[in-house]
Design a protein around this motif. Sequence first.
Motif, PDB file in Angstrom:
ATOM      1  N   ALA A  42       0.821  -1.095   0.169  1.00 34.20           N
ATOM      2  CA  ALA A  42      -0.002   0.047   0.017  1.00 34.20           C
ATOM      3  C   ALA A  42       0.676   1.236   0.029  1.00 34.20           C
ATOM      4  O   ALA A  42       0.256   2.297   0.278  1.00 34.20           O
ATOM      5  CB  ALA A  42      -0.929  -0.117   1.263  1.00 34.20           C
ATOM      6  N   ALA A  43       2.162   1.052  -0.143  1.00 31.66           N
ATOM      7  CA  ALA A  43       2.912   2.397  -0.341  1.00 31.66           C
ATOM      8  C   ALA A  43       3.928   2.326  -1.545  1.00 31.66           C
ATOM      9  O   ALA A  43       4.045   1.086  -2.247  1.00 31.66           O
ATOM     10  CB  ALA A  43       4.039   2.381   1.152  1.00 31.66           C
ATOM     11  N   ASP A  44       4.321   3.331  -2.084  1.00 37.13           N
ATOM     12  CA  ASP A  44       5.204   3.448  -3.170  1.00 37.13           C
ATOM     13  C   ASP A  44       6.479   2.708  -2.975  1.00 37.13           C
ATOM     14  O   ASP A  44       7.150   2.620  -1.821  1.00 37.13           O
ATOM     15  CB  ASP A  44       5.439   4.738  -3.490  1.00 37.13           C
ATOM     16  CG  ASP A  44       4.243   5.639  -4.131  1.00 37.13           C
ATOM     17  OD1 ASP A  44       3.329   4.903  -4.141  1.00 37.13           O
ATOM     18  OD2 ASP A  44       4.348   6.777  -4.230  1.00 37.13           O
ATOM     19  N   GLY A  45       7.089   1.990  -3.821  1.00 37.70           N
ATOM     20  CA  GLY A  45       8.380   1.161  -3.498  1.00 37.70           C
ATOM     21  C   GLY A  45       8.608   0.107  -4.431  1.00 37.70           C
ATOM     22  O   GLY A  45       7.880  -0.113  -5.414  1.00 37.70           O
ATOM     23  N   ALA A  46       9.747  -0.421  -4.301  1.00 36.49           N
ATOM     24  CA  ALA A  46      10.212  -1.479  -5.289  1.00 36.49           C
ATOM     25  C   ALA A  46      10.882  -2.691  -4.253  1.00 36.49           C
ATOM     26  O   ALA A  46      11.707  -2.282  -3.335  1.00 36.49           O
ATOM     27  CB  ALA A  46      11.225  -1.060  -6.196  1.00 36.49           C
ATOM     28  N   TRP A  47      10.373  -3.871  -4.523  1.00 35.33           N
ATOM     29  CA  TRP A  47      10.780  -4.995  -3.640  1.00 35.33           C
ATOM     30  C   TRP A  47      11.201  -6.169  -4.555  1.00 35.33           C
ATOM     31  O   TRP A  47      10.614  -6.582  -5.614  1.00 35.33           O
ATOM     32  CB  TRP A  47       9.624  -5.835  -2.907  1.00 35.33           C
ATOM     33  CG  TRP A  47       9.130  -4.571  -1.921  1.00 35.33           C
ATOM     34  CD1 TRP A  47       9.325  -4.426  -0.461  1.00 35.33           C
ATOM     35  CD2 TRP A  47       8.118  -3.350  -2.216  1.00 35.33           C
ATOM     36  NE1 TRP A  47       8.695  -3.287  -0.215  1.00 35.33           N
ATOM     37  CE2 TRP A  47       7.756  -2.551  -0.957  1.00 35.33           C
ATOM     38  CE3 TRP A  47       7.312  -2.861  -3.215  1.00 35.33           C
ATOM     39  CZ2 TRP A  47       7.116  -1.544  -0.916  1.00 35.33           C
ATOM     40  CZ3 TRP A  47       6.618  -1.747  -3.028  1.00 35.33           C
ATOM     41  CH2 TRP A  47       6.645  -1.398  -1.882  1.00 35.33           C
TER      42      TRP A  47
END
Length: 70
Positions: A42-47
């Motif tokens: 639910a948050a911007d990012g890269a995993w």
Amino acid sequence: MATAQVTKSYIGRATLVVKANGGSVTVEKMVEGGWVVVDTFAADGAWQMDFGQSTTRITPYAGAAFEVLQ
């Protein structure tokens, strides 16, 4: 970036990039004929993810978008 549900048989190791835009992205795996939620972002990012070889479904909700980079 994808704004619609994607289902793939094999993704393997990849990076999931999420732009939440106030929504979320859900990752599900097919287990014995049913979908099981394995993670929600639910948050911007890269995993960095290891999606493996089983069928994976990625679904954006409420304006979210995502991209899978191999």
